[in-house]
Scaffold this active site. Structure first.
Site, PDB file in Angstrom:
ATOM      1  N   LYS A  51       0.833  -1.219   0.000  1.00 17.79           N
ATOM      2  CA  LYS A  51       0.000   0.000   0.000  1.00 17.79           C
ATOM      3  C   LYS A  51       0.867   1.270   0.000  1.00 17.79           C
ATOM      4  CE  LYS A  51      -2.044  -0.721   3.977  1.00 17.79           C
ATOM      5  NZ  LYS A  51      -1.279  -1.866   4.527  1.00 17.79           N
ATOM      6  N   ARG A  95      -9.324   1.025   9.517  1.00 19.29           N
ATOM      7  CA  ARG A  95      -8.934  -0.360   9.816  1.00 19.29           C
ATOM      8  C   ARG A  95      -9.994  -1.065  10.654  1.00 19.29           C
ATOM      9  NH1 ARG A  95      -2.892   0.770   9.404  1.00 19.29           N
ATOM     10  NH2 ARG A  95      -1.811  -1.205   9.577  1.00 19.29           N
ATOM     11  N   ARG A 148      11.930  -5.920   4.932  1.00 23.16           N
ATOM     12  CA  ARG A 148      11.629  -4.508   4.607  1.00 23.16           C
ATOM     13  C   ARG A 148      12.549  -3.548   5.357  1.00 23.16           C
ATOM     14  NH1 ARG A 148       5.567  -2.144   5.114  1.00 23.16           N
ATOM     15  NH2 ARG A 148       5.791  -2.377   7.367  1.00 23.16           N
ATOM     16  N   ARG A 159      11.935  -1.565  10.961  1.00 19.00           N
ATOM     17  CA  ARG A 159      10.986  -1.122  11.990  1.00 19.00           C
ATOM     18  C   ARG A 159      10.882  -2.151  13.115  1.00 19.00           C
ATOM     19  NH1 ARG A 159       5.603   0.376   8.741  1.00 19.00           N
ATOM     20  NH2 ARG A 159       4.748  -0.606  10.597  1.00 19.00           N
ATOM     21  N   ARG A 212       0.062  -9.039  13.532  1.00 18.14           N
ATOM     22  CA  ARG A 212      -0.603  -7.942  12.796  1.00 18.14           C
ATOM     23  C   ARG A 212      -1.501  -8.514  11.695  1.00 18.14           C
ATOM     24  NH1 ARG A 212       4.589  -4.752  11.335  1.00 18.14           N
ATOM     25  NH2 ARG A 212       3.281  -3.311  10.179  1.00 18.14           N
TER      26      ARG A 212
HETATM   27  P1  AMP Z   1       1.269   0.594   9.408  1.00 16.87           P
HETATM   28  O1  AMP Z   1       2.473   1.446   9.176  1.00 16.87           O
HETATM   29  O2  AMP Z   1       0.092   0.998   8.579  1.00 16.87           O
HETATM   30  O3  AMP Z   1       1.595  -0.877   9.290  1.00 16.87           O
HETATM   31  O4  AMP Z   1       0.816   0.843  10.922  1.00 16.87           O
HETATM   32  C1  AMP Z   1       1.700   0.561  12.009  1.00 16.87           C
HETATM   33  C2  AMP Z   1       0.912   0.467  13.295  1.00 16.87           C
HETATM   34  O5  AMP Z   1       0.236   1.716  13.557  1.00 16.87           O
HETATM   35  C3  AMP Z   1      -0.204  -0.565  13.298  1.00 16.87           C
HETATM   36  O6  AMP Z   1       0.263  -1.875  13.611  1.00 16.87           O
HETATM   37  C4  AMP Z   1      -1.111  -0.016  14.400  1.00 16.87           C
HETATM   38  O7  AMP Z   1      -0.577  -0.248  15.681  1.00 16.87           O
HETATM   39  C5  AMP Z   1      -1.032   1.496  14.147  1.00 16.87           C
HETATM   40  N1  AMP Z   1      -2.065   1.973  13.202  1.00 16.87           N
HETATM   41  C6  AMP Z   1      -1.872   2.480  11.949  1.00 16.87           C
HETATM   42  N2  AMP Z   1      -3.040   2.820  11.384  1.00 16.87           N
HETATM   43  C7  AMP Z   1      -4.012   2.513  12.288  1.00 16.87           C
HETATM   44  C8  AMP Z   1      -5.424   2.608  12.286  1.00 16.87           C
HETATM   45  N3  AMP Z   1      -6.108   3.078  11.212  1.00 16.87           N
HETATM   46  N4  AMP Z   1      -6.090   2.195  13.391  1.00 16.87           N
HETATM   47  C9  AMP Z   1      -5.438   1.731  14.470  1.00 16.87           C
HETATM   48  N5  AMP Z   1      -4.099   1.595  14.538  1.00 16.87           N
HETATM   49  C10 AMP Z   1      -3.381   1.988  13.458  1.00 16.87           C
END
Ligand code: AMP
Length: 214
Positions: free
Chosen positions: A15, A91, A130, A163, A174
């Site tokens: 994404k 989400r 990554r 990360r 996740r």
């Molecule tokens: P991402 O970079 O999109 O993989 O997000 C990393 C982390 O941020 C996720 O594992 C969640 O802990 C938090 N996070 C990101 N977007 C959301 C969302 N829309 N709702 C809740 N937690 C989020």
């Protein structure tokens, strides 16, 4: 005409990579809640401090915090004029319902919801390899960059990081969180849904999205 698009998919499904490319090509607003949370945690802001333990454990940050964050960002951006890609939001169903209200207040109709479809096996492979630039958030895979830690996108030296939530155990957790809390959105958005095979190469996906969504 401006496009208003949601990117839905598990971690590592591509994404962010596609959003970065398309944002530059089409001059769209790219709103990644994950990037915004990481910046907030780096700044140790109130939001960052509240979000830290959830992000570290691979769980979702509570809806009220995320909804407030997105509302502030959408109102302060030129989303209406430029169009947007929402990357990693919504989400949960509660977030999707809150987004409906925000969009209705801004008189915006969604153009499409893109589902990046990828198996757990591919997800783990991508995430464990990554590396992300801590300055511009550009995403790399060790298969193509080897041991290099310099970012060719923004020119930063020694800025590529693995990360802390990109370990195999956390990615598997996740993925479970995605299946249980985010997959119900597929049905919620069934009238806007465009499903793509996220195992394709990044270039093929960009071509497919440019032809069919943007
Ligand atoms: P991402 O970079 O999109 O993989 O997000 C990393 C982390 O941020 C996720 O594992 C969640 O802990 C938090 N996070 C990101 N977007 C959301 C969302 N829309 N709702 C809740 N937690 C989020």
């Amino acid at each position: 005409m401006s496009k208003y698009v949601i990117f839905l998919g598990a971690a590592g499904s591509g994404k962010g990579t596609q959003a970065q490319v398309l944002k530059t090509q089409l001059d769209l607003i790219h709103l990644s809640t994950g990037d915004l949370l990481r910046q907030a945690m780096k700044d140790k802001s109130d939001l960052g401090l509240k979000a830290q333990s959830f992000v570290d454990s691979g769980n979702l940050v509570p809806d009220d915090l995320i909804i407030e964050l997105v509302k502030t960002q959408l109102l302060s951006s030129n989303a209406l004029e430029h169009g947007f890609i929402l990357d990693g939001f919504p989400r949960t169903l509660a977030q999707a319902e809150a987004l409906d209200v925000m969009l209705s207040d801004l008189s915006i109709s969604l153009s499409a919801v893109v589902l990046f479809d990828l198996t757990l096996e591919d997800t783990v492979d991508r995430i464990v390899g990554r590396r992300v630039c801590s300055h511009c958030q550009f995403v790399y895979h060790i298969n193509s960059i080897g041991d290099s830690t310099d970012c060719s996108n923004c020119g930063s030296k020694d800025s590529l990081v693995h990360r802390p939530d990109d370990t195999k155990e956390k990615v598997m957790h996740r993925y479970d969180v995605f299946k249980s809390q985010t997959e119900p959105l597929i049905n919620y958005y069934k009238h806007h849904l465009y499903t793509l095979d996220a195992a394709q190469s990044p270039n093929s996906i960009t071509t497919e999205l440019s032809a069919n969504v943007f």
